[in-house]
Write a protein that holds these residues in place. Structure first.
Motif, PDB file in Angstrom:
ATOM      1  N   HIS A  36       0.811  -1.223   0.000  1.00  0.00           N
ATOM      2  CA  HIS A  36       0.000   0.000   0.000  1.00  0.00           C
ATOM      3  C   HIS A  36       0.846   1.275   0.000  1.00  0.00           C
ATOM      4  CE1 HIS A  36      -3.957  -2.018   1.522  1.00  0.00           C
ATOM      5  NE2 HIS A  36      -3.447  -2.608   0.464  1.00  0.00           N
ATOM      6  N   ASP A  37       1.940   1.288  -0.762  1.00  0.00           N
ATOM      7  CA  ASP A  37       2.758   2.490  -0.873  1.00  0.00           C
ATOM      8  C   ASP A  37       2.263   3.352  -2.034  1.00  0.00           C
ATOM      9  OD1 ASP A  37       3.653   1.132  -3.105  1.00  0.00           O
ATOM     10  OD2 ASP A  37       5.751   1.055  -2.476  1.00  0.00           O
ATOM     11  N   TRP A  38       2.930   4.464  -2.263  1.00  0.00           N
ATOM     12  CA  TRP A  38       2.490   5.401  -3.296  1.00  0.00           C
ATOM     13  C   TRP A  38       2.619   4.811  -4.706  1.00  0.00           C
ATOM     14  CZ3 TRP A  38       5.579   7.389  -7.158  1.00  0.00           C
ATOM     15  CH2 TRP A  38       6.951   7.212  -7.012  1.00  0.00           C
ATOM     16  N   VAL A  39       3.605   3.929  -4.921  1.00  0.00           N
ATOM     17  CA  VAL A  39       3.751   3.304  -6.238  1.00  0.00           C
ATOM     18  C   VAL A  39       2.523   2.445  -6.536  1.00  0.00           C
ATOM     19  CG1 VAL A  39       5.111   1.673  -7.619  1.00  0.00           C
ATOM     20  CG2 VAL A  39       6.272   3.327  -6.137  1.00  0.00           C
ATOM     21  N   GLU A  40       2.125   1.664  -5.547  1.00  0.00           N
ATOM     22  CA  GLU A  40       0.944   0.811  -5.699  1.00  0.00           C
ATOM     23  C   GLU A  40      -0.317   1.642  -5.963  1.00  0.00           C
ATOM     24  OE1 GLU A  40      -0.366  -2.088  -2.444  1.00  0.00           O
ATOM     25  OE2 GLU A  40       1.554  -2.790  -3.252  1.00  0.00           O
ATOM     26  N   LYS A  41      -0.423   2.752  -5.270  1.00  0.00           N
ATOM     27  CA  LYS A  41      -1.582   3.623  -5.483  1.00  0.00           C
ATOM     28  C   LYS A  41      -1.597   4.147  -6.915  1.00  0.00           C
ATOM     29  CE  LYS A  41      -2.039   4.795  -0.666  1.00  0.00           C
ATOM     30  NZ  LYS A  41      -1.732   5.734   0.400  1.00  0.00           N
ATOM     31  N   GLU A  42      -0.417   4.497  -7.447  1.00  0.00           N
ATOM     32  CA  GLU A  42      -0.338   4.949  -8.838  1.00  0.00           C
ATOM     33  C   GLU A  42      -0.669   3.820  -9.807  1.00  0.00           C
ATOM     34  OE1 GLU A  42       0.355   8.083 -10.521  1.00  0.00           O
ATOM     35  OE2 GLU A  42      -0.504   8.455  -8.556  1.00  0.00           O
ATOM     36  N   LEU A  43      -0.131   2.631  -9.550  1.00  0.00           N
ATOM     37  CA  LEU A  43      -0.394   1.499 -10.436  1.00  0.00           C
ATOM     38  C   LEU A  43      -1.881   1.177 -10.508  1.00  0.00           C
ATOM     39  CD1 LEU A  43       2.516  -0.958  -9.566  1.00  0.00           C
ATOM     40  CD2 LEU A  43       2.183   0.289 -11.696  1.00  0.00           C
ATOM     41  N   THR A  44      -2.550   1.185  -9.360  1.00  0.00           N
ATOM     42  CA  THR A  44      -3.983   0.875  -9.387  1.00  0.00           C
ATOM     43  C   THR A  44      -4.770   2.028 -10.002  1.00  0.00           C
ATOM     44  OG1 THR A  44      -4.214   1.579  -7.068  1.00  0.00           O
ATOM     45  CG2 THR A  44      -3.944  -0.771  -7.476  1.00  0.00           C
ATOM     46  N   ARG A  45      -4.383   3.254  -9.715  1.00  0.00           N
ATOM     47  CA  ARG A  45      -5.065   4.403 -10.324  1.00  0.00           C
ATOM     48  C   ARG A  45      -4.956   4.351 -11.838  1.00  0.00           C
ATOM     49  NH1 ARG A  45      -4.008   9.219 -12.411  1.00  0.00           N
ATOM     50  NH2 ARG A  45      -1.775   9.174 -12.078  1.00  0.00           N
ATOM     51  N   LEU A  46      -3.815   3.884 -12.322  1.00  0.00           N
ATOM     52  CA  LEU A  46      -3.562   3.829 -13.755  1.00  0.00           C
ATOM     53  C   LEU A  46      -3.985   2.498 -14.387  1.00  0.00           C
ATOM     54  CD1 LEU A  46      -0.121   5.561 -13.550  1.00  0.00           C
ATOM     55  CD2 LEU A  46      -2.171   6.521 -14.610  1.00  0.00           C
TER      56      LEU A  46
END
Length: 155
Positions: A36-46
């Motif tokens: 649940h880090d910021w990279v994961e948030k970006e990957l799911t958002r994208l």
């Protein structure tokens, strides 16, 4: 023709394994443990996270088919570079996550160089490579939403 795939909506369950695209080889997918880090948030958002390796591979297969049919949207190199030519390549599918592109000295005898050329992952400029990865993300996201809508309508 690729099969249907669906991206993960929202963050994967903490500590679960999910998959994303790997552009080093046709048959690979990145297995990632959810933190649940910021990279994961970006990957799911994208729309670049998948529950299964098969979904990630199908998404990549679809993307490569789409790129071959729509080269004007991606600006990739279509004529094989000469050995020793410095070019840009897409390294991953993480827009807004640095680096998404880097230089490569083209070597036609190197399997990764050859793979990246054959699948439209080589570019003359960093700007072209970076724009392309954002287009890739959009294309995958739109197809995933289409697939999800079809499944919803079928049930």
């Amino acid at each position: 023709m690729s099969k249907e795939f669906i991206c993960i909506n929202g963050l994967p369950e903490l500590d679960s394994i999910y998959f994303s695209l790997d552009f080093s080889d046709f048959d690979k997918a990145l297995a990632i443990k959810s933190v649940h880090d910021w990279v994961e948030k970006e990957l799911t958002r994208l729309s670049l996270c998948f529950l299964t390796k098969e979904d990630a591979q199908e998404a990549k297969k679809f993307l490569f088919e789409y790129m071959k049919e729509n080269p004007e949207e991606f600006s990739y190199i279509t004529d094989e570079p000469e050995a020793g030519t410095v070019i840009w390549m897409v390294t991953n599918a993480f827009p807004e996550y640095v680096p998404i592109s880097e230089t490569l000295i083209y070597d036609p005898s190197n399997p990764e160089s050859k793979f990246k050329f054959e699948f439209g992952l080589l570019y003359r400029t960093q700007e072209d490579a970076d724009k392309s990865i954002n287009t890739m993300s959009r294309v995958i996201s739109e197809k995933s939403k289409h697939n999800e809508d079809k499944l919803t309508q079928a049930s």
